[in-house]
Design a protein around this motif. Structure first.
Motif, PDB file in Angstrom:
ATOM      1  N   GLN A 243       0.824  -1.202   0.000  1.00  0.00           N
ATOM      2  CA  GLN A 243       0.000   0.000   0.000  1.00  0.00           C
ATOM      3  C   GLN A 243       0.862   1.258   0.000  1.00  0.00           C
ATOM      4  O   GLN A 243       1.958   1.284   0.553  1.00  0.00           O
ATOM      5  CB  GLN A 243      -0.957   0.016   1.203  1.00  0.00           C
ATOM      6  CG  GLN A 243      -0.268   0.099   2.559  1.00  0.00           C
ATOM      7  CD  GLN A 243      -1.264   0.059   3.703  1.00  0.00           C
ATOM      8  OE1 GLN A 243      -2.468   0.023   3.493  1.00  0.00           O
ATOM      9  NE2 GLN A 243      -0.773   0.063   4.927  1.00  0.00           N
ATOM     10  N   SER A 244       0.335   2.283  -0.644  1.00  0.00           N
ATOM     11  CA  SER A 244       1.034   3.565  -0.726  1.00  0.00           C
ATOM     12  C   SER A 244       0.254   4.591   0.087  1.00  0.00           C
ATOM     13  O   SER A 244      -0.932   4.815  -0.156  1.00  0.00           O
ATOM     14  CB  SER A 244       1.131   4.009  -2.194  1.00  0.00           C
ATOM     15  OG  SER A 244       1.729   5.278  -2.292  1.00  0.00           O
ATOM     16  N   ILE A 245       0.907   5.198   1.064  1.00  0.00           N
ATOM     17  CA  ILE A 245       0.250   6.170   1.943  1.00  0.00           C
ATOM     18  C   ILE A 245       0.899   7.531   1.735  1.00  0.00           C
ATOM     19  O   ILE A 245       2.082   7.719   2.046  1.00  0.00           O
ATOM     20  CB  ILE A 245       0.380   5.742   3.423  1.00  0.00           C
ATOM     21  CG1 ILE A 245      -0.259   4.361   3.630  1.00  0.00           C
ATOM     22  CG2 ILE A 245      -0.257   6.779   4.338  1.00  0.00           C
ATOM     23  CD1 ILE A 245      -0.061   3.802   5.021  1.00  0.00           C
ATOM     24  N   ALA A 246       0.116   8.470   1.202  1.00  0.00           N
ATOM     25  CA  ALA A 246       0.654   9.806   0.935  1.00  0.00           C
ATOM     26  C   ALA A 246       0.697  10.641   2.208  1.00  0.00           C
ATOM     27  O   ALA A 246       1.701  11.289   2.513  1.00  0.00           O
ATOM     28  CB  ALA A 246      -0.187  10.505  -0.132  1.00  0.00           C
ATOM     29  N   GLN A 247      -0.405  10.658   2.947  1.00  0.00           N
ATOM     30  CA  GLN A 247      -0.502  11.412   4.197  1.00  0.00           C
ATOM     31  C   GLN A 247      -0.932  10.468   5.307  1.00  0.00           C
ATOM     32  O   GLN A 247      -2.078  10.012   5.324  1.00  0.00           O
ATOM     33  CB  GLN A 247      -1.518  12.555   4.049  1.00  0.00           C
ATOM     34  CG  GLN A 247      -1.078  13.672   3.108  1.00  0.00           C
ATOM     35  CD  GLN A 247       0.066  14.484   3.707  1.00  0.00           C
ATOM     36  OE1 GLN A 247       0.213  14.564   4.917  1.00  0.00           O
ATOM     37  NE2 GLN A 247       0.865  15.085   2.832  1.00  0.00           N
ATOM     38  N   LEU A 248      -0.038  10.173   6.223  1.00  0.00           N
ATOM     39  CA  LEU A 248      -0.340   9.192   7.262  1.00  0.00           C
ATOM     40  C   LEU A 248      -1.490   9.644   8.149  1.00  0.00           C
ATOM     41  O   LEU A 248      -2.344   8.837   8.527  1.00  0.00           O
ATOM     42  CB  LEU A 248       0.907   8.933   8.118  1.00  0.00           C
ATOM     43  CG  LEU A 248       0.743   7.822   9.170  1.00  0.00           C
ATOM     44  CD1 LEU A 248       0.392   6.498   8.505  1.00  0.00           C
ATOM     45  CD2 LEU A 248       2.004   7.686   9.998  1.00  0.00           C
ATOM     46  N   ASP A 249      -1.553  10.944   8.489  1.00  0.00           N
ATOM     47  CA  ASP A 249      -2.647  11.436   9.326  1.00  0.00           C
ATOM     48  C   ASP A 249      -4.007  11.159   8.687  1.00  0.00           C
ATOM     49  O   ASP A 249      -4.940  10.695   9.351  1.00  0.00           O
ATOM     50  CB  ASP A 249      -2.496  12.936   9.580  1.00  0.00           C
ATOM     51  CG  ASP A 249      -1.408  13.239  10.598  1.00  0.00           C
ATOM     52  OD1 ASP A 249      -1.010  12.308  11.323  1.00  0.00           O
ATOM     53  OD2 ASP A 249      -0.955  14.390  10.662  1.00  0.00           O
TER      54      ASP A 249
END
Length: 199
Positions: A72-78
């Motif tokens: 998975q690709s997470i751009a903004q963790l928040d």
């Protein structure tokens, strides 16, 4: 639940930790957990009004983060944590609402029927837990597991379809079963015969 964040990851940005997590860094994962578990817990606790349920959400969310670290690709963790927590809270509420209504229905039935429906409910719980476990498998292992156990493909067929060796298929099946046994430890008594049969 919390302890001092591991060094040297404590000074890293979320983006850097996610990059390290993708390579399998347990230290980066621990740092992300220590940095964000309280936020996830507080949000889940506000919505569910249950410490136990909130802790379950935290455990499932971070378990998924670890198991899917390479896919998975997470751009903004928040933003990811907010959305993932909300999704799991909704899923938890729906599952327990359905279970509560079904349990109420079971109590209105005569003794023999009640036992049968309780058994059906236990099987449904087990099936749902197994599905959650399958969803948290690494991508390749999950694909092999589904082809083998859900589509009943042979090792040779799976190897041809995925362009891997039969030995690689057997490796992923063994890995899947091992991970599922760990994930389903609370259902050990019921699940172990099933997994042994599947083996």
């Amino acid at each position: 639940m919390s302890s001092a964040p591991p060094q040297p990851y404590v000074s890293w940005t979320d983006a850097a930790l996610l990059d390290a997590l993708a390579t399998g860094s347990r230290g980066a994962f621990a740092a992300l957990y220590e940095r964000h578990w309280q936020r996830v817990f507080d949000l889940a606790h506000r919505k569910l009004k249950s410490r136990e349920a909130a802790e379950e959400v935290v455990q499932e969310l971070f378990a998924a983060l670890w198991h899917k670290r390479q896919t998975q690709s997470i751009a903004q963790l928040d933003h990811y944590l907010l959305a993932a927590t909300s999704h799991r809270v909704i899923g938890y509420i729906r599952a327990h609402r359905v279970r509560a209504h079904y349990a109420d229905y079971c109590r209105t039935l005569p003794g023999e029927a009640t036992r049968e429906t309780e058994e059906a409910l236990a099987v449904a719980d087990l099936s749902a837990a197994l599905q959650r476990g399958v969803e948290q498998l690494p991508e390749k292992s999950r694909e092999v597991f589904q082809l083998s156990r859900l589509e009943h493909r042979s090792v040779a067929e799976i190897a041809t379809r995925l362009h891997v060796t039969p030995k690689a298929v057997e490796y992923h099946l063994t890995k899947s079963l091992k991970l599922l046994r760990t994930y389903l430890r609370e259902f050990t008594v019921a699940v172990l015969p099933l997994l042994l049969f599947m083996r």
